[in-house]
Design a protein around this motif. Structure first.
Motif, PDB file in Angstrom:
ATOM      1  N   LEU A   1       8.435   0.076   8.437  1.00 55.61           N
ATOM      2  CA  LEU A   1       7.771   1.316   8.047  1.00 55.61           C
ATOM      3  C   LEU A   1       7.407   1.331   6.565  1.00 55.61           C
ATOM      4  N   GLY A   2       7.496   0.186   5.935  1.00 56.05           N
ATOM      5  CA  GLY A   2       7.201   0.109   4.510  1.00 56.05           C
ATOM      6  C   GLY A   2       8.448  -0.241   3.725  1.00 56.05           C
ATOM      7  N   VAL A   3       8.332  -1.163   2.799  1.00 55.01           N
ATOM      8  CA  VAL A   3       9.491  -1.647   2.049  1.00 55.01           C
ATOM      9  C   VAL A   3       9.698  -0.805   0.792  1.00 55.01           C
ATOM     10  N   SER A   4      10.839  -1.004   0.128  1.00 54.60           N
ATOM     11  CA  SER A   4      11.125  -0.271  -1.103  1.00 54.60           C
ATOM     12  C   SER A   4      10.159  -0.720  -2.201  1.00 54.60           C
ATOM     13  N   PRO A   5       9.813   0.175  -3.123  1.00 58.32           N
ATOM     14  CA  PRO A   5       8.754  -0.109  -4.104  1.00 58.32           C
ATOM     15  C   PRO A   5       8.981  -1.360  -4.948  1.00 58.32           C
ATOM     16  N   ILE A   6      10.199  -1.574  -5.428  1.00 64.57           N
ATOM     17  CA  ILE A   6      10.433  -2.640  -6.396  1.00 64.57           C
ATOM     18  C   ILE A   6      10.201  -4.025  -5.801  1.00 64.57           C
ATOM     19  N   ILE A   7      10.385  -4.175  -4.485  1.00 67.41           N
ATOM     20  CA  ILE A   7      10.187  -5.495  -3.884  1.00 67.41           C
ATOM     21  C   ILE A   7       8.925  -5.527  -3.011  1.00 67.41           C
ATOM     22  N   SER A   8       8.065  -4.515  -3.167  1.00 70.07           N
ATOM     23  CA  SER A   8       6.839  -4.470  -2.360  1.00 70.07           C
ATOM     24  C   SER A   8       5.920  -5.652  -2.680  1.00 70.07           C
ATOM     25  N   ILE A   9       5.918  -6.099  -3.936  1.00 70.72           N
ATOM     26  CA  ILE A   9       5.062  -7.228  -4.312  1.00 70.72           C
ATOM     27  C   ILE A   9       5.547  -8.519  -3.658  1.00 70.72           C
ATOM     28  N   SER A  10       6.844  -8.796  -3.779  1.00 75.73           N
ATOM     29  CA  SER A  10       7.380 -10.036  -3.202  1.00 75.73           C
ATOM     30  C   SER A  10       7.270 -10.029  -1.682  1.00 75.73           C
ATOM     31  N   TYR A  11       7.443  -8.863  -1.053  1.00 70.08           N
ATOM     32  CA  TYR A  11       7.311  -8.786   0.401  1.00 70.08           C
ATOM     33  C   TYR A  11       5.867  -9.037   0.822  1.00 70.08           C
ATOM     34  N   CYS A  12       4.926  -8.416   0.101  1.00 69.49           N
ATOM     35  CA  CYS A  12       3.501  -8.596   0.405  1.00 69.49           C
ATOM     36  C   CYS A  12       3.110 -10.072   0.305  1.00 69.49           C
TER      37      CYS A  12
ATOM     38  N   ASP B   1       7.890   1.907 -10.259  1.00 64.43           N
ATOM     39  CA  ASP B   1       7.720   1.905  -8.801  1.00 64.43           C
ATOM     40  C   ASP B   1       6.254   2.059  -8.417  1.00 64.43           C
ATOM     41  N   ILE B   2       5.567   2.990  -9.065  1.00 65.45           N
ATOM     42  CA  ILE B   2       4.156   3.220  -8.766  1.00 65.45           C
ATOM     43  C   ILE B   2       3.337   1.980  -9.101  1.00 65.45           C
ATOM     44  N   SER B   3       3.663   1.329 -10.214  1.00 65.85           N
ATOM     45  CA  SER B   3       2.933   0.124 -10.618  1.00 65.85           C
ATOM     46  C   SER B   3       3.126  -1.000  -9.602  1.00 65.85           C
ATOM     47  N   CYS B   4       4.356  -1.169  -9.133  1.00 70.54           N
ATOM     48  CA  CYS B   4       4.640  -2.216  -8.147  1.00 70.54           C
ATOM     49  C   CYS B   4       3.897  -1.962  -6.843  1.00 70.54           C
ATOM     50  N   VAL B   5       3.918  -0.709  -6.387  1.00 72.21           N
ATOM     51  CA  VAL B   5       3.227  -0.359  -5.146  1.00 72.21           C
ATOM     52  C   VAL B   5       1.725  -0.552  -5.295  1.00 72.21           C
ATOM     53  N   ALA B   6       1.176  -0.150  -6.435  1.00 79.84           N
ATOM     54  CA  ALA B   6      -0.262  -0.291  -6.666  1.00 79.84           C
ATOM     55  C   ALA B   6      -0.674  -1.763  -6.686  1.00 79.84           C
ATOM     56  N   LEU B   7       0.125  -2.603  -7.338  1.00 78.77           N
ATOM     57  CA  LEU B   7      -0.194  -4.029  -7.405  1.00 78.77           C
ATOM     58  C   LEU B   7      -0.073  -4.674  -6.027  1.00 78.77           C
ATOM     59  N   ALA B   8       0.963  -4.289  -5.265  1.00 82.62           N
ATOM     60  CA  ALA B   8       1.122  -4.829  -3.911  1.00 82.62           C
ATOM     61  C   ALA B   8      -0.058  -4.417  -3.026  1.00 82.62           C
ATOM     62  N   ALA B   9      -0.473  -3.167  -3.153  1.00 78.55           N
ATOM     63  CA  ALA B   9      -1.626  -2.691  -2.373  1.00 78.55           C
ATOM     64  C   ALA B   9      -2.890  -3.450  -2.754  1.00 78.55           C
ATOM     65  N   LEU B  10      -3.076  -3.697  -4.044  1.00 77.20           N
ATOM     66  CA  LEU B  10      -4.252  -4.431  -4.516  1.00 77.20           C
ATOM     67  C   LEU B  10      -4.262  -5.860  -3.977  1.00 77.20           C
ATOM     68  N   ILE B  11      -3.101  -6.519  -4.026  1.00 72.80           N
ATOM     69  CA  ILE B  11      -3.012  -7.886  -3.496  1.00 72.80           C
ATOM     70  C   ILE B  11      -3.348  -7.905  -2.006  1.00 72.80           C
ATOM     71  N   GLY B  12      -2.798  -6.939  -1.271  1.00 71.48           N
ATOM     72  CA  GLY B  12      -3.051  -6.867   0.163  1.00 71.48           C
ATOM     73  C   GLY B  12      -4.523  -6.674   0.479  1.00 71.48           C
ATOM     74  N   TRP B  13      -5.178  -5.737  -0.214  1.00 72.82           N
ATOM     75  CA  TRP B  13      -6.588  -5.444   0.049  1.00 72.82           C
ATOM     76  C   TRP B  13      -7.477  -6.633  -0.309  1.00 72.82           C
ATOM     77  N   VAL B  14      -7.197  -7.256  -1.451  1.00 73.59           N
ATOM     78  CA  VAL B  14      -8.056  -8.353  -1.914  1.00 73.59           C
ATOM     79  C   VAL B  14      -7.922  -9.583  -1.027  1.00 73.59           C
ATOM     80  N   VAL B  15      -6.673  -9.906  -0.650  1.00 70.89           N
ATOM     81  CA  VAL B  15      -6.424 -11.150   0.073  1.00 70.89           C
ATOM     82  C   VAL B  15      -6.590 -10.997   1.578  1.00 70.89           C
ATOM     83  N   SER B  16      -6.080  -9.892   2.148  1.00 70.51           N
ATOM     84  CA  SER B  16      -6.078  -9.776   3.606  1.00 70.51           C
ATOM     85  C   SER B  16      -6.807  -8.545   4.131  1.00 70.51           C
TER      86      SER B  16
END
Length: 259
Positions: free
Chosen positions: A49-60, A203-218
Motif C-alpha cells: 500500500l506504499g512504503v515509508s517515505p525515507i526508503i521510498s527511493i531505494s524501494y522504487c 520525507d516530502i523530498s524523498c517521496v517527490a524524488l521517488a515519484a519522479l524516478i518512477g514516472w520518468v523510468v516506468s
C-alpha cells in the motif's frame, strides 16, 4: 577497620555490577529497537500500500531495476551519511567563523558519523532477512484474509506501530543513529529549524524524488500510496506515545539521564 574495608569493597562490587547491567540493557534495547524497526519497515513494503517515505527511493529503484531492496537501502543510507557529514563540516566551520567554540572536535564528529556505515550494513541485512521471510500480501496471500484490502490495512497499521516503537527504542538509547535519523538532526542543527519540520521536508523530498524516478523510468509511481501517507504522520505519533509511556522505564534500566 576491616569491616569498613569489606563494606566499601561490597559497595564497589555492587556499583560495578549495576553499571555492567545498565550497559547490557542499553545495548540490548538498542539492538532490539533496530530489529523491530527493520521488521516494521519490511512489513510496510509487504503490505503493498506504499512504503515509508525515507526508503521510498531505494524501494522504487529496487523494483524498477530488479535489485535487492536491502542493498539499495544501503546505497541510499550511504548517500545520506555523506550528506550528513557535509552538513556537520559546514556547521563546524560556521561556528568557528562566528567565534563559537565547538563542543567536539570535527574529527570526532566525523568519526562518529562514519560509524553509521557499519550500522547501516547490519540494519539492511535485517531488511533482507525479513523480506525473504514475509510474503507479499497482494500476490502471495491472494484469496486469503491478509490479501484483502482490510487485511493489508491492518498489516500496514501493525507495521507503522512497530516502526515507531523500533525508532523510539533505538534513538532513546543515544548510541549511533541510522543515517535516516542522523541526517535530520544534522540539517536541523545547520538550518536552525525544528527537527519535526526538517523531518517532514526530508520525507516530502524523498517521496517527490521517488515519484519522479518512477514516472520518468516506468511511466508510473512505484511504492507510493496510502502506506506512505500514513507512515509520514503515524510513525511520529507512535514514537511520541511510546516515549510517554516507556521512556522513563527504559532510561532507568539503561542508566541514562531522564532529561
Amino acid at each position: 577497620m576491616i569491616g569498613s574495608i569489606i563494606l566499601i569493597q561490597k559497595e564497589e562490587n555492587f556499583l560495578t555490577a549495576q553499571i555492567t547491567q545498565q550497559k547490557a540493557f542499553r545495548g540490548g534495547f538498542y539492538f532490539l529497537g533496530l530489529l523491530v524497526l527493520a521488521l516494521g519497515i519490511t512489513m510496510n513494503t509487504k503490505a503493498g500500500l506504499g512504503v515509508s517515505p525515507i526508503i521510498s527511493i531505494s524501494y522504487c529503484v529496487s523494483v524498477i531495476w530488479s535489485r535487492n531492496f536491502g542493498n539499495m537501502t544501503l546505497v541510499l543510507y550511504s548517500v545520506l551519511l555523506l550528506v550528513e557529514m557535509v552538513f556537520h563540516y559546514l556547521f563546524y566551520r560556521r561556528e568557528q567563523r562566528q567565534g563559537v567554540e565547538p563542543s567536539r572536535k570535527l574529527s570526532m564528529v566525523l568519526l562518529l558519523d562514519a560509524f553509521q556505515f557499519p550500522l547501516s550494513l547490519v540494519f539492511t541485512r535485517f531488511l533482507n532477512v525479513f523480506s525473504a521471510c514475509i510474503p507479499d500480501l497482494a500476490t502471495d496471500c491472494a484469496g486469503a484474509f491478509w490479501g484483502t484490502l482490510t487485511g493489508r490495512v491492518l498489516f500496514l497499521l501493525a507495521a507503522i506501530v512497530l516502526t515507531g516503537i523500533g525508532a523510539a527504542l533505538s534513538l532513546s538509547m543515544r548510541l549511533i543513529p541510522n543515517p535516516g535519523d542522523g541526517i535530520v538532526q544534522a540539517i536541523a542543527d545547520f538550518s536552525g529549524k525544528p527537527m519535526g519540520f526538517t523531518k517532514n521536508c526530508l520525507d516530502i523530498s524523498c517521496v517527490a524524488l521517488a515519484a519522479l524516478i518512477g514516472w520518468v523510468v516506468s511511466d508510473h509511481v512505484v511504492g507510493i500510496g496510502l502506506g506512505t501517507i500514513l507512515s509520514m504522520f503515524g510513525v511520529g505519533r507512535v514514537v511520541a506515545v511510546f516515549q510517554h509511556f516507556c521512556f522513563r522505564k527504559t532510561a532507568v534500566l539503561a542508566g541514562l539521564p531522564l532529561s
